[in-house]
Scaffold this motif. Structure first.
Motif, PDB file in Angstrom:
ATOM      1  N   HIS A   1      -8.298   1.856   3.150  1.00 55.70           N
ATOM      2  CA  HIS A   1      -7.930   1.757   2.040  1.00 55.70           C
ATOM      3  C   HIS A   1      -7.012   3.247   1.788  1.00 55.70           C
ATOM      4  O   HIS A   1      -5.477   3.020   1.652  1.00 55.70           O
ATOM      5  CB  HIS A   1      -7.926   1.834   0.953  1.00 55.70           C
TER       6      HIS A   1
ATOM      7  N   TYR B   1      -2.148   3.806   2.087  1.00 55.24           N
ATOM      8  CA  TYR B   1      -1.859   4.752   0.312  1.00 55.24           C
ATOM      9  C   TYR B   1      -1.620   6.024   1.325  1.00 55.24           C
ATOM     10  O   TYR B   1      -0.394   5.982   0.189  1.00 55.24           O
ATOM     11  CB  TYR B   1      -2.832   4.783  -0.721  1.00 55.24           C
TER      12      TYR B   1
ATOM     13  N   ASP C   1       1.239   7.769  -1.754  1.00 57.33           N
ATOM     14  CA  ASP C   1       0.000   8.301  -2.745  1.00 57.33           C
ATOM     15  C   ASP C   1      -0.937   8.895  -2.424  1.00 57.33           C
ATOM     16  O   ASP C   1      -2.243   8.760  -2.342  1.00 57.33           O
ATOM     17  CB  ASP C   1       0.111   7.004  -3.092  1.00 57.33           C
TER      18      ASP C   1
ATOM     19  N   GLU D   1      -6.487  -8.043   1.078  1.00 57.94           N
ATOM     20  CA  GLU D   1      -6.076  -6.728   0.328  1.00 57.94           C
ATOM     21  C   GLU D   1      -7.623  -5.936   0.198  1.00 57.94           C
ATOM     22  O   GLU D   1      -7.559  -4.649   0.391  1.00 57.94           O
ATOM     23  CB  GLU D   1      -5.640  -7.515  -1.191  1.00 57.94           C
TER      24      GLU D   1
ATOM     25  N   GLU E   1       9.373  -4.746   4.160  1.00 55.06           N
ATOM     26  CA  GLU E   1       8.671  -4.723   3.955  1.00 55.06           C
ATOM     27  C   GLU E   1       7.440  -5.867   4.261  1.00 55.06           C
ATOM     28  O   GLU E   1       7.451  -6.789   4.600  1.00 55.06           O
ATOM     29  CB  GLU E   1       8.826  -4.879   2.258  1.00 55.06           C
TER      30      GLU E   1
ATOM     31  N   ASN F   1      -3.182  -6.613  -6.101  1.00 56.69           N
ATOM     32  CA  ASN F   1      -2.767  -5.611  -6.343  1.00 56.69           C
ATOM     33  C   ASN F   1      -1.389  -5.150  -6.272  1.00 56.69           C
ATOM     34  O   ASN F   1      -0.441  -4.567  -7.123  1.00 56.69           O
ATOM     35  CB  ASN F   1      -3.914  -4.984  -6.037  1.00 56.69           C
ATOM     36  N   ASP F   2      -1.119  -4.865  -4.800  1.00 61.39           N
ATOM     37  CA  ASP F   2       0.524  -4.968  -4.549  1.00 61.39           C
ATOM     38  C   ASP F   2       0.969  -6.055  -3.859  1.00 61.39           C
ATOM     39  O   ASP F   2       0.714  -6.549  -2.737  1.00 61.39           O
ATOM     40  CB  ASP F   2      -0.145  -3.997  -3.445  1.00 61.39           C
ATOM     41  N   ARG F   3       2.167  -6.112  -4.259  1.00 59.56           N
ATOM     42  CA  ARG F   3       2.836  -7.865  -3.367  1.00 59.56           C
ATOM     43  C   ARG F   3       3.580  -6.980  -2.021  1.00 59.56           C
ATOM     44  O   ARG F   3       3.174  -8.009  -1.502  1.00 59.56           O
ATOM     45  CB  ARG F   3       4.040  -7.977  -5.467  1.00 59.56           C
ATOM     46  N   THR F   4       3.490  -5.947  -1.832  1.00 63.75           N
ATOM     47  CA  THR F   4       4.027  -5.896  -1.162  1.00 63.75           C
ATOM     48  C   THR F   4       3.646  -4.294  -0.639  1.00 63.75           C
ATOM     49  O   THR F   4       3.450  -3.336  -1.719  1.00 63.75           O
ATOM     50  CB  THR F   4       5.944  -5.432  -0.838  1.00 63.75           C
ATOM     51  N   ALA F   5       3.546  -3.311   0.695  1.00 61.06           N
ATOM     52  CA  ALA F   5       2.909  -2.148   0.980  1.00 61.06           C
ATOM     53  C   ALA F   5       3.674  -1.413   0.168  1.00 61.06           C
ATOM     54  O   ALA F   5       5.375  -1.718   0.101  1.00 61.06           O
ATOM     55  CB  ALA F   5       2.729  -1.934   2.214  1.00 61.06           C
ATOM     56  N   PRO F   6       3.046   0.250  -0.425  1.00 60.54           N
ATOM     57  CA  PRO F   6       3.998   0.735  -1.043  1.00 60.54           C
ATOM     58  C   PRO F   6       5.199   1.798  -0.187  1.00 60.54           C
ATOM     59  O   PRO F   6       4.545   1.846   1.205  1.00 60.54           O
ATOM     60  CB  PRO F   6       3.207   1.578  -1.676  1.00 60.54           C
TER      61      PRO F   6
ATOM     62  N   SER G   1       3.319  -7.919   3.236  1.00 56.36           N
ATOM     63  CA  SER G   1       2.579  -8.007   2.040  1.00 56.36           C
ATOM     64  C   SER G   1       1.180  -7.697   2.886  1.00 56.36           C
ATOM     65  O   SER G   1       0.420  -8.243   3.817  1.00 56.36           O
ATOM     66  CB  SER G   1       2.738  -9.356   1.797  1.00 56.36           C
TER      67      SER G   1
END
Length: 566
Positions: free
Chosen positions: A305, A309, A356, A511, A327, A347-352, A329
């Motif tokens: 994870h 991020y 972060d 996920e 994008e 939590n995330d519809r698509t990866a940022p 998912s």
């Protein structure tokens, strides 16, 4: 009986076209003859590059983890399913099929008058033999098929199941390569035998073979129309740069992969065109499961994870993929093609797209990792230093990893890139002898995310480290995911409302576990010689997924091409 054509009522997004640019002329590893029309290759021969960066091995077993060719071109399925749009299945060795009312029996009508390339007749016995072989060999059984096949007569078989099994249909009909009983019944181990002299029913047979190049030739016994394209030569090159050079010199006619200046192919490669289709999901494979023998920091979900991020996907897309990626998912449904299945529980519809770093560091610290004086995290004396495997010469992936190395360093994670030969990568991936590996996951036989889940996230398709996974290379195993897959397999695909809770469950779980770390959805780009051949797929006629390594799509494209010089 109620007929079901297994088209899954989802919309495929509009394909995008792209143009590709070039660099200086290079020399092809395997020489070709001269011809006119701006190409240095013979008029009746298509020269293809499939990304092979080392010597070919004569593995034409379509059930091998690492075949060089054969599936589709030599060994055919019963039907062709187009994964980029919801077409009805195209009859090949099969001409019709039908499910009974509760999805427990599949009746198949076979084509009459077909011969194997050695002249022997094809019959229902070959189909039964193939299906029975898959049931008997776990390593061949990508979806856990357990049906019982019965020969009705020479052109009819039925497959019965203990429970409704609608989702087995496209896999059995579209991705099962029918093999000749009269040859394969004498093979001691059909899983490991290379099948170096293949006999099939497809439009092509194996011609000459050398480690640097091999040739497929038109099958004189083919049941359909004789291909106008008589020869396909596959060549091995040193990587993306060599393929761009060979393309510029007119020494290859079709390749799938990046070249510089991805917006100007028709200008920079006179006579060539290109097409880009978003389909396969780029990931970092992780050997994730310590219960199956995986070792290293990547077995900690917190590490996976944190990597997720810490990525700057916008930068990766620009520097490595020339902004052709899109994008992705973390639930592994395609954001547009599979929009109807995309879970609201993610939590995330698509990866940022932006990193972060604080989130990545927080995840690690909550899991007990402590940042050392060198800036790299450690836990229980183990430094958060990971090796990541990539094929030498795959410049886009290499650039992505080099960029990622700098990105992850900011989050306290060390990557060590290992460039290896293609076969070495394939062997490591299959046996689980790696920590991270950059890769892409493919879609199934019809446009539904179920198949990708059943391939890459099912306990039925993996193995302990040292054994050959097929193709759950992450060694992922989760009973909740397995149960959801089993439930979907028994549902009529038209009943989308009943299926969705199980898709929600699968997506939320993968996920959370993240055995494959999402990068982006790859924009698969092919460059092809439009001056030399007619019949290529276009954005308005995507009759097959246009990637040279996609099987059986490649065979559909070969059989659709006609040389312009003849």
């Amino acid at each position: 009986m109620r007929g079901t054509n297994m088209s899954l009522h989802v919309r495929w997004r509009r394909a995008r076209t792209a143009a590709i640019g070039a660099v200086a002329v290079g020399l092809l590893a395997a020489g070709c003859g001269d011809s006119g029309g701006g190409s240095s290759t013979p008029d009746d021969t298509l020269v293809a590059y499939n990304g092979q960066s080392g010597d070919y091995q004569a593995i034409f077993n379509p059930y091998s983890p690492n075949p060089v060719e054969g599936a589709g071109s030599i060994f055919e399925p019963l039907f062709f399913y187009n994964t980029v749009r919801a077409d009805d299945p195209k009859p090949l060795l099969g001409t019709a099929y039908e499910w009974n009312n509760d999805g427990t029996e599949l009746s198949i009508t076979l084509r009459d008058g077909v011969k194997w390339s050695d002249g022997e007749p094809f019959s229902a016995d070959d189909v039964k033999f193939t299906f029975d072989m898959i049931v008997a060999n776990e390593a061949m059984n990508a979806v856990g098929f357990e049906g019982e096949t019965t020969v009705v007569d020479d052109t009819h078989v039925t497959i019965t199941f203990d429970a409704p099994s609608y989702m087995d249909g496209p896999q059995l009909l579209g991705k099962t390569w029918i093999v000749p009983k009269h040859i394969w019944e004498g093979i001691e181990d059909p899983v490991t035998d290379q099948i170096s002299e293949p006999v099939g029913t497809g439009p092509y047979t194996l011609g000459s073979f050398k480690p640097q190049a091999f040739t497929l030739t038109a099958n004189e016994n083919y049941w359909g129309d004789q291909p106008e394209l008589k020869n396909i030569q596959y060549v091995a090159l040193s990587g993306n740069q060599a393929s761009a050079d060979a393309l510029s010199a007119g020494e290859i006619d079709w390749q799938t992969g990046p070249v510089p200046d991805i917006a100007n192919v028709e200008r920079d490669y006179p006579g060539y065109k290109a097409i880009t289709v978003p389909m396969n999901q780029m990931v970092l494979d992780t050997c994730s499961n310590p219960d199956l023998g995986c070792e290293g920091p990547q077995t900690d979900p917190a590490v996976r994870h944190a990597i997720y991020y810490a990525m700057d996907r916008t930068q990766l897309n620009s520097l490595a993929f020339q902004n052709t990626a899109s994008e992705m998912s973390p639930g592994f449904a395609l954001p547009e093609r599979d929009a109807a299945y995309l879970s609201a529980d993610l939590n995330d519809r698509t990866a940022p797209m932006s990193p972060d770093v604080e989130q990545a560091q927080s995840i690690l610290e909550e899991a007990g990792w402590t940042r050392g004086s060198d800036g790299i995290y450690a836990k229980d004396g183990q430094k958060l230093s990971l090796s990541v495997v990539v094929v030498a010469g795959w410049n886009d992936y290499i650039t992505a990893l080099q960029t990622m190395t700098e990105q992850l360093k900011d989050a306290g994670i060390e990557l060590n890139v290992q460039q290896v030969a293609n076969q070495e990568m394939s062997d490591a991936r299959s046996t689980g002898n790696y920590q991270l590996l950059i890769d892409s996951l493919w879609q199934g036989p019809s446009p539904d995310p179920y198949y990708l889940y059943s391939y890459f996230f099912s306990s039925n398709t993996t193995a302990e480290v040292g054994g050959n996974a097929n193709p759950n290379w992450s060694r992922y195993s989760n009973p909740d995911v397995d149960a959801a897959l089993e439930a979907i397999a028994g549902m009529d695909p038209a009943d989308t409302e009943a299926r969705q809770p199980y898709y929600d469950q699968i997506q939320a779980q993968i996920e959370e576990d993240m055995p494959y770390i999402p990068i982006m959805t790859g924009g698969t780009t092919s460059e092809f010689n439009a001056d030399k051949f007619d019949g290529w797929p276009t954005d308005v006629n995507l009759y097959a997924f246009p990637a040279v390594w996609s099987r059986p799509d490649q065979a559909q494209i070969f059989a659709s091409l006609s040389p312009r010089g003849e």
